[in-house]
Design an enzyme around this catalytic site. Structure first.
Site, PDB file in Angstrom:
ATOM      1  N   GLY A   1       2.612   7.958  -2.057  1.00  0.00           N
ATOM      2  CA  GLY A   1       3.655   6.980  -1.746  1.00  0.00           C
ATOM      3  C   GLY A   1       3.543   6.372  -0.367  1.00  0.00           C
ATOM      4  O   GLY A   1       4.448   5.658   0.078  1.00  0.00           O
TER       5      GLY A   1
ATOM      6  N   GLY B   1       0.625   4.606   0.621  1.00  0.00           N
ATOM      7  CA  GLY B   1      -0.357   3.518   0.601  1.00  0.00           C
ATOM      8  C   GLY B   1      -1.808   3.948   0.722  1.00  0.00           C
ATOM      9  O   GLY B   1      -2.697   3.111   0.835  1.00  0.00           O
ATOM     10  N   HIS B   2      -2.075   5.261   0.678  1.00  0.00           N
ATOM     11  CA  HIS B   2      -3.452   5.742   0.862  1.00  0.00           C
ATOM     12  C   HIS B   2      -4.346   5.390  -0.330  1.00  0.00           C
ATOM     13  O   HIS B   2      -5.537   5.129  -0.157  1.00  0.00           O
ATOM     14  CB  HIS B   2      -3.464   7.249   1.101  1.00  0.00           C
ATOM     15  CG  HIS B   2      -2.662   7.665   2.283  1.00  0.00           C
ATOM     16  ND1 HIS B   2      -2.993   7.305   3.575  1.00  0.00           N
ATOM     17  CD2 HIS B   2      -1.519   8.406   2.380  1.00  0.00           C
ATOM     18  CE1 HIS B   2      -2.093   7.799   4.406  1.00  0.00           C
ATOM     19  NE2 HIS B   2      -1.188   8.467   3.707  1.00  0.00           N
TER      20      HIS B   2
ATOM     21  N   MET C   1      -9.822  10.016  -9.065  1.00  0.00           N
ATOM     22  CA  MET C   1      -9.152   9.579  -7.842  1.00  0.00           C
ATOM     23  C   MET C   1      -7.877  10.383  -7.696  1.00  0.00           C
ATOM     24  O   MET C   1      -7.082  10.474  -8.629  1.00  0.00           O
ATOM     25  CB  MET C   1      -8.829   8.087  -7.899  1.00  0.00           C
ATOM     26  CG  MET C   1      -8.140   7.576  -6.643  1.00  0.00           C
ATOM     27  SD  MET C   1      -7.843   5.801  -6.720  1.00  0.00           S
ATOM     28  CE  MET C   1      -7.059   5.551  -5.123  1.00  0.00           C
TER      29      MET C   1
ATOM     30  N   GLU D   1     -13.355   4.647 -15.262  1.00  0.00           N
ATOM     31  CA  GLU D   1     -13.448   5.430 -16.492  1.00  0.00           C
ATOM     32  C   GLU D   1     -12.053   5.845 -16.948  1.00  0.00           C
ATOM     33  O   GLU D   1     -11.351   6.557 -16.242  1.00  0.00           O
ATOM     34  CB  GLU D   1     -14.304   6.677 -16.234  1.00  0.00           C
ATOM     35  CG  GLU D   1     -14.434   7.619 -17.406  1.00  0.00           C
ATOM     36  CD  GLU D   1     -15.154   8.910 -17.029  1.00  0.00           C
ATOM     37  OE1 GLU D   1     -14.894   9.940 -17.669  1.00  0.00           O
ATOM     38  OE2 GLU D   1     -15.960   8.889 -16.079  1.00  0.00           O
TER      39      GLU D   1
ATOM     40  N   ILE E   1      -4.840  11.343  -4.643  1.00  0.00           N
ATOM     41  CA  ILE E   1      -4.195  11.491  -3.333  1.00  0.00           C
ATOM     42  C   ILE E   1      -3.283  12.708  -3.458  1.00  0.00           C
ATOM     43  O   ILE E   1      -2.462  12.784  -4.376  1.00  0.00           O
ATOM     44  CB  ILE E   1      -3.371  10.237  -2.954  1.00  0.00           C
ATOM     45  CG1 ILE E   1      -4.265   8.990  -2.914  1.00  0.00           C
ATOM     46  CG2 ILE E   1      -2.676  10.449  -1.607  1.00  0.00           C
ATOM     47  CD1 ILE E   1      -5.390   9.028  -1.898  1.00  0.00           C
TER      48      ILE E   1
END
Length: 408
Positions: A238, A240-241, A230, A265, A232
């Site tokens: 920072g 909120g995505h 994961m 994981e 972003i």
């Protein structure tokens, strides 16, 4: 540098920190190429340049990796003011270009004009796969709400395989122990976040981040989706995505009767905090988590309802319970505070009780001198201190989740 020879001192000047040398951009407009404000650097580069995160042989080294904001077409160029083998014999500079070529797919640009030509075609880029969720975030600087969309994609989407090859290169710079996945395995799902923006009257899409999830088989007829990667991208962190993405993925799997629960994981500390927030947000309206029931303790009903309705396993449900019970507890009330503390510590003490059971076995099996050695490693006073420290850290983490929840 005391004790170094003149040559060693000279060579030391040709060492560059690769976290500083690598310059990344997500380019929307030609002017972004010259705008330092759009540049960001890696958090890590050890997986490409070794544990020291150093490239030897250059002064003023710049490793430019610029990506078109949407489809991530890439400009790769190396710049430097001087190179060691131009002045010294018997010393060779690191082959920086080969190291970068190992992780970025072929087909990249090496000059700015070609890159700008591709940028003009960006209007044709559209997100891959199926739209799952649309949301907006208010941008103070722009003074407007910006729209974001989350899509689910797979390798059957035209062009997605090549896009993913470019996208996954960011993992090497921002996840400490990253690795590329086997995209030919059909059990992978891909979830992508895009920003919608306007350029010359047209609507374009910029890549914000993504998540990969592997669908493990659970006998006899279930699956257990496991979040693997994961990320972003830094310009969007920072805002909120991550929470929007994780909640959307949870809601996607919640609707499937074949999904048992959702795991992760080797989750990082930041991921655990994010998951706490998302799961508490999902669970707080379930009747089994009403204040009255929370004060009665962790229950089978909570486990069953969270698992069946929200695909949350027992371990994660227990954390949700502790966070929501903290919210329902008046910590200024001595009895309520004590009850909460004992309830959480009963869970935390599990590993310590295991050590004590091991000690009881040792008493029966070990010679006195061996037993003394083991007892020195199991200091009960230290265990109590560690338990209290763990509890206080947990409460601090839980309070941050509740503060974020109150602002959501």
């Amino acid at each position: 540098m005391a004790g170094l020879t003149a040559m060693e001192k000279k060579l030391a000047e040709y060492k560059c920190n690769t976290n500083e040398a690598i310059q990344l951009k997500l380019v929307r407009f030609p002017e972004d190429l010259e705008d330092d404000n759009t540049t960001f650097n890696p958090e890590y580069s050890h997986q490409v340049f070794g544990d020291d995160e150093v490239a030897f042989g250059y002064k003023g080294l710049k490793i430019l990796l610029y990506y078109i904001a949407g489809n991530l077409s890439t400009l790769f160029r190396i710049e430097y003011t001087s190179k060691v083998n131009e002045k010294f014999d018997c010393v060779e500079a690191d082959d920086v270009e080969s190291k970068i070529r190992e992780i970025i797919p072929p087909g990249f640009c090496t000059n700015t004009d070609d890159f700008v030509s591709l940028l003009e075609k960006e209007v044709n880029f559209k997100p891959f796969g199926m739209l799952l969720h649309t949301y907006s975030v208010h941008n103070e600087e722009a003074g407007e709400d910006i729209t974001y969309q989350i899509y689910k994609a797979d390798m059957t989407c035209p062009g997605f395989r090549e896009y993913h090859e470019r996208l996954q290169t960011f993992l090497m710079w921002f996840i400490e122990t990253a690795s590329f996945i086997d995209v030919d395995d059909e059990r992978w799902n891909y979830f992508l976040v895009f920003e919608k923006y306007n350029k010359d009257g047209a609507t374009l899409f910029a890549t914000v981040g993504y998540m990969t999830v592997y669908n493990y088989y659970v006998y006899p007829d279930k699956t257990r989706p496991r979040v693997s990667q994961m990320l972003i991208l830094p310009p969007f962190q920072g805002e909120g995505h991550g929470a929007q993405l994780l909640e959307t993925v949870h809601r996607y799997y919640m609707s499937s009767p074949t999904v048992l629960d959702i795991t992760a994981e080797d989750p990082s500390e930041n991921y655990v905090k994010l998951r706490d927030f998302v799961l508490v947000k999902l669970c707080q309206d379930l009747l089994c988590f009403s204040p009255g029931k929370l004060m009665q303790g962790f229950s089978e009903e909570m486990m069953m309802e969270a698992q069946q309705k929200l695909k949350i396993n027992k371990q994660h449900t227990r954390r949700v319970y502790e966070i929501l019970r903290l919210r329902a507890t008046d910590m200024g009330d001595a009895e309520q505070s004590r009850s909460y503390r004992l309830d959480v510590k009963r869970r935390l003490i599990g590993p310590y009780k295991k050590k004590q059971r091991e000690l009881a076995k040792m008493r029966r099996c070990l010679r006195p001198e061996e037993l003394t050695n083991q007892l020195n490693q199991i200091d009960l006073n230290m265990q109590h201190e560690q338990l209290e420290e763990s509890f206080q850290q947990l409460v601090s983490d839980y309070r941050r989740v509740l503060e974020r929840l109150a602002q959501a």
